[in-house]
Design a protein around this motif. Structure first.
Motif, PDB file in Angstrom:
ATOM      1  N   ASN A   1       7.446 -16.828   7.839  1.00 35.54           N
ATOM      2  CA  ASN A   1       6.143 -16.990   8.494  1.00 35.54           C
ATOM      3  C   ASN A   1       5.861 -18.429   8.916  1.00 35.54           C
ATOM      4  N   ARG A   2       6.369 -19.408   8.150  1.00 31.06           N
ATOM      5  CA  ARG A   2       6.081 -20.817   8.460  1.00 31.06           C
ATOM      6  C   ARG A   2       7.288 -21.571   8.998  1.00 31.06           C
ATOM      7  N   THR A   3       8.399 -20.889   9.154  1.00 29.69           N
ATOM      8  CA  THR A   3       9.602 -21.586   9.611  1.00 29.69           C
ATOM      9  C   THR A   3      10.075 -21.054  10.964  1.00 29.69           C
ATOM     10  N   PHE A   4      10.664 -19.862  10.980  1.00 27.09           N
ATOM     11  CA  PHE A   4      11.168 -19.305  12.234  1.00 27.09           C
ATOM     12  C   PHE A   4      10.087 -18.612  13.064  1.00 27.09           C
ATOM     13  N   TYR A   5       9.155 -17.931  12.390  1.00 20.00           N
ATOM     14  CA  TYR A   5       8.200 -17.097  13.133  1.00 20.00           C
ATOM     15  C   TYR A   5       7.314 -17.888  14.097  1.00 20.00           C
ATOM     16  N   PRO A   6       6.869 -19.119  13.777  1.00 18.84           N
ATOM     17  CA  PRO A   6       6.070 -19.852  14.759  1.00 18.84           C
ATOM     18  C   PRO A   6       6.783 -20.069  16.097  1.00 18.84           C
ATOM     19  N   TYR A   7       8.105 -19.997  16.086  1.00 19.77           N
ATOM     20  CA  TYR A   7       8.876 -20.180  17.316  1.00 19.77           C
ATOM     21  C   TYR A   7       9.412 -18.853  17.872  1.00 19.77           C
ATOM     22  N   GLY A   8       9.383 -17.806  17.051  1.00 20.63           N
ATOM     23  CA  GLY A   8      10.008 -16.544  17.423  1.00 20.63           C
ATOM     24  C   GLY A   8       9.014 -15.426  17.643  1.00 20.63           C
ATOM     25  N   LEU A   9       9.537 -14.213  17.700  1.00 20.96           N
ATOM     26  CA  LEU A   9       8.728 -13.029  17.963  1.00 20.96           C
ATOM     27  C   LEU A   9       8.834 -12.075  16.774  1.00 20.96           C
ATOM     28  N   ASP A  10       7.844 -11.229  16.633  1.00 20.38           N
ATOM     29  CA  ASP A  10       7.788 -10.310  15.502  1.00 20.38           C
ATOM     30  C   ASP A  10       8.553  -9.028  15.814  1.00 20.38           C
ATOM     31  N   ASN A  11       9.728  -8.874  15.174  1.00 15.82           N
ATOM     32  CA  ASN A  11      10.514  -7.641  15.270  1.00 15.82           C
ATOM     33  C   ASN A  11      10.800  -7.239  16.718  1.00 15.82           C
ATOM     34  N   ILE A  12      11.187  -8.213  17.532  1.00 15.71           N
ATOM     35  CA  ILE A  12      11.666  -7.950  18.893  1.00 15.71           C
ATOM     36  C   ILE A  12      13.079  -8.508  18.983  1.00 15.71           C
ATOM     37  N   ASN A  13      14.038  -7.604  19.022  1.00 12.25           N
ATOM     38  CA  ASN A  13      15.448  -8.009  18.998  1.00 12.25           C
ATOM     39  C   ASN A  13      16.287  -7.142  19.912  1.00 12.25           C
ATOM     40  N   ILE A  14      17.409  -7.704  20.337  1.00  8.53           N
ATOM     41  CA  ILE A  14      18.457  -6.940  21.007  1.00  8.53           C
ATOM     42  C   ILE A  14      19.567  -6.746  19.991  1.00  8.53           C
ATOM     43  N   VAL A  15      20.001  -5.518  19.782  1.00 14.51           N
ATOM     44  CA  VAL A  15      21.053  -5.222  18.807  1.00 14.51           C
ATOM     45  C   VAL A  15      22.134  -4.407  19.495  1.00 14.51           C
ATOM     46  N   GLU A  16      23.346  -4.968  19.533  1.00  8.75           N
ATOM     47  CA  GLU A  16      24.474  -4.300  20.186  1.00  8.75           C
ATOM     48  C   GLU A  16      25.638  -4.220  19.211  1.00  8.75           C
TER      49      GLU A  16
ATOM     50  N   PHE B   1      29.628  -3.443  18.680  1.00  9.19           N
ATOM     51  CA  PHE B   1      30.882  -3.341  19.416  1.00  9.19           C
ATOM     52  C   PHE B   1      32.028  -3.335  18.414  1.00  9.19           C
ATOM     53  N   GLY B   2      32.822  -2.256  18.480  1.00 14.64           N
ATOM     54  CA  GLY B   2      33.847  -2.088  17.458  1.00 14.64           C
ATOM     55  C   GLY B   2      33.184  -2.001  16.095  1.00 14.64           C
ATOM     56  N   THR B   3      33.710  -2.749  15.153  1.00 18.10           N
ATOM     57  CA  THR B   3      33.104  -2.804  13.826  1.00 18.10           C
ATOM     58  C   THR B   3      32.052  -3.903  13.723  1.00 18.10           C
ATOM     59  N   ASN B   4      31.840  -4.635  14.808  1.00 20.67           N
ATOM     60  CA  ASN B   4      30.991  -5.823  14.808  1.00 20.67           C
ATOM     61  C   ASN B   4      29.636  -5.542  15.453  1.00 20.67           C
ATOM     62  N   SER B   5      28.748  -6.516  15.360  1.00 25.94           N
ATOM     63  CA  SER B   5      27.430  -6.406  15.988  1.00 25.94           C
ATOM     64  C   SER B   5      27.009  -7.761  16.536  1.00 25.94           C
ATOM     65  N   ARG B   6      26.104  -7.693  17.527  1.00 23.33           N
ATOM     66  CA  ARG B   6      25.435  -8.900  17.989  1.00 23.33           C
ATOM     67  C   ARG B   6      23.931  -8.658  17.942  1.00 23.33           C
ATOM     68  N   ILE B   7      23.211  -9.550  17.268  1.00 21.64           N
ATOM     69  CA  ILE B   7      21.766  -9.451  17.149  1.00 21.64           C
ATOM     70  C   ILE B   7      21.166 -10.672  17.829  1.00 21.64           C
ATOM     71  N   ILE B   8      20.237 -10.457  18.756  1.00 16.22           N
ATOM     72  CA  ILE B   8      19.628 -11.549  19.516  1.00 16.22           C
ATOM     73  C   ILE B   8      18.181 -11.712  19.091  1.00 16.22           C
ATOM     74  N   PHE B   9      17.832 -12.943  18.711  1.00 12.91           N
ATOM     75  CA  PHE B   9      16.491 -13.287  18.270  1.00 12.91           C
ATOM     76  C   PHE B   9      15.856 -14.182  19.331  1.00 12.91           C
ATOM     77  N   PRO B  10      14.962 -13.661  20.171  1.00 13.05           N
ATOM     78  CA  PRO B  10      14.359 -14.491  21.227  1.00 13.05           C
ATOM     79  C   PRO B  10      13.274 -15.402  20.690  1.00 13.05           C
ATOM     80  N   PHE B  11      13.126 -16.558  21.344  1.00 12.15           N
ATOM     81  CA  PHE B  11      12.029 -17.468  21.044  1.00 12.15           C
ATOM     82  C   PHE B  11      10.842 -17.143  21.945  1.00 12.15           C
ATOM     83  N   ARG B  12       9.648 -17.542  21.505  1.00 13.18           N
ATOM     84  CA  ARG B  12       8.451 -17.318  22.318  1.00 13.18           C
ATOM     85  C   ARG B  12       8.581 -17.981  23.691  1.00 13.18           C
ATOM     86  N   ARG B  13       9.256 -19.129  23.735  1.00 11.55           N
ATOM     87  CA  ARG B  13       9.343 -19.885  24.986  1.00 11.55           C
ATOM     88  C   ARG B  13      10.181 -19.195  26.060  1.00 11.55           C
ATOM     89  N   ILE B  14      10.812 -18.064  25.731  1.00 11.93           N
ATOM     90  CA  ILE B  14      11.591 -17.359  26.738  1.00 11.93           C
ATOM     91  C   ILE B  14      10.706 -16.887  27.888  1.00 11.93           C
TER      92      ILE B  14
END
Length: 374
Positions: free
Chosen positions: A215-230, A232-245
């Motif tokens: 709440n006081r570290t990443f969240y002031p710069y980020g978004l609440d539970n808005i992510n891209i999750v892909e 591929f194979g056995t792997n994953s990519r998770i994208i955490f957008p910043f508010r400034r996007i």
């Protein structure tokens, strides 16, 4: 082969999620038995799997020149990885063929590995080159007493090591170029946590916890539970957008650049994740010590500026310090607290829902790969 979206499509999907107050979700719910975070039998099976999969050992940038080496324990096995005189990366069991002492420690650059016990000397190719007082070992064949090799592969700016006979799972298929040759490693750290390695891994695979835990570290710069999750194979990519996007909305689509507007986190199955941040990228490798203890190795590499040169060192170091001293510490504390909480015997299973798509994918693949060894 396309395995994840390009940056322009990612930005489009993020804007769609922001506008519609949605996020990427999974299709299934996973119930993971709590005993799998403390069972010695399960731990032993996971270690056996880690030895039979190609697992990242370090970034290529950790071996910048011929003779560069990194020595550490991976899946309980002391190993040394070195770039040879021919530029090829090789990996060996870190044990002298005379009396078993380690021939390398930590990292550095060398022309040969000399055992500190009796000075048996090995070339960068692992061959035994010199035995002091060789006449004291009549009949010993030097050609069969080199360091014992394990499989090393260099792909996408990473060094992968497979220790034992491999179990085929297509883990390295279609891997991208994670690092460019111009990128250099500026920091390497390690720490130990009293938590199962999977508890630590799970903290990086979902954004459902960002607002509450950070709440006081990443969240002031980020978004609440808005992510891209892909996945591929056995792997994953998770994208955490910043508010400034949102600043990109007024820029023509083809001119948009996501660098600095989001964090890309790759979960490289099974025990590695890589976070691509604004000024640096960190490779985090979880090495299980016991069912309830994990050693983490962190390698930090500078990102490149638009002109193809590395970002200023002080900028990368400042970026790394913020991440290390804020959100990462909170994730580690959460994992340790969950490990302690297991003693309450309140749960037979942990339930991972639709917001935890990458974690469900991780556990599905972990169980499937363990089944191949059974």
């Amino acid at each position: 082969m396309t395995y994840v979206m390009n940056d322009h499509d990612v930005i489009d999907r993020i804007f769609s999620h922001i506008d519609n107050k949605t996020t990427d979700v999974g299709e299934s719910v996973w119930r993971e038995p709590v005993e799998n975070y403390g069972s010695q039998e399960r731990f032993d099976a996971e270690i056996a799997l880690l030895r039979r999969l190609p697992v990242p050992f370090c970034p290529s940038a950790a071996l910048p020149e011929n003779g560069s080496f990194v020595a550490r324990t991976a899946a309980g096995t002391p190993l040394v990885v070195v770039r040879g005189d021919d530029g090829v990366v090789r990996a060996f069991r870190n044990s002298c063929r005379h009396r078993g002492m380690a021939v390398a420690k930590d990292s550095g650059c060398t022309r040969a590995f000399v055992c500190p016990y009796h000075s048996w000397t090995y070339g960068l190719d692992g061959n035994l080159k010199h035995i002091p007082g060789a006449d004291g070992f009549p009949g010993l064949d030097q050609a069969t007493h080199g360091l014992v090799a394990v499989t090393a592969e260099e792909r996408g700016g990473l060094i992968f090591v497979t220790q034992d006979d491999p179990v085929s799972n297509g883990a390295l298929d279609a891997f991208p170029e994670f690092f460019q040759p111009e990128q250099d490693m500026f920091s390497q750290t390690e720490h130990v946590d009293e938590a199962n390695w999977k508890l630590i891994a799970e903290t990086s695979m979902e954004g459902y916890h960002i607002k509450s835990l950070h709440n006081r570290t990443f969240y002031p710069y980020g978004l609440d539970n808005i992510n891209i999750v892909e996945n591929f194979g056995t792997n994953s990519r998770i994208i955490f957008p910043f508010r400034r996007i949102s600043k990109l909305r007024d820029i023509p689509r083809d001119d948009r650049r996501i660098n600095g507007m989001a964090t890309y986190v790759y979960q490289l199955f099974p025990n590695t994740h890589m976070s691509m941040l604004s000024s640096h990228t960190q490779l985090i490798i979880l090495e299980p010590i016991s069912p309830t203890e994990t050693k983490t190795f962190v390698y930090r590499v500078r990102n490149l500026k638009a002109d193809g040169t590395p970002v200023d060192l002080e900028v990368a170091e400042r970026d790394a310090e913020f991440v290390k001293s804020s959100g990462i510490e909170e994730d580690r504390e959460a994992a340790r607290a969950i490990q302690l909480g297991l003693a309450a015997n309140a749960n037979t299973h942990f339930t991972f829902g639709h917001y935890e798509k990458a974690i469900v994918h991780f556990h599905e693949n972990l169980d499937a790969n363990l089944a191949k060894l059974a």
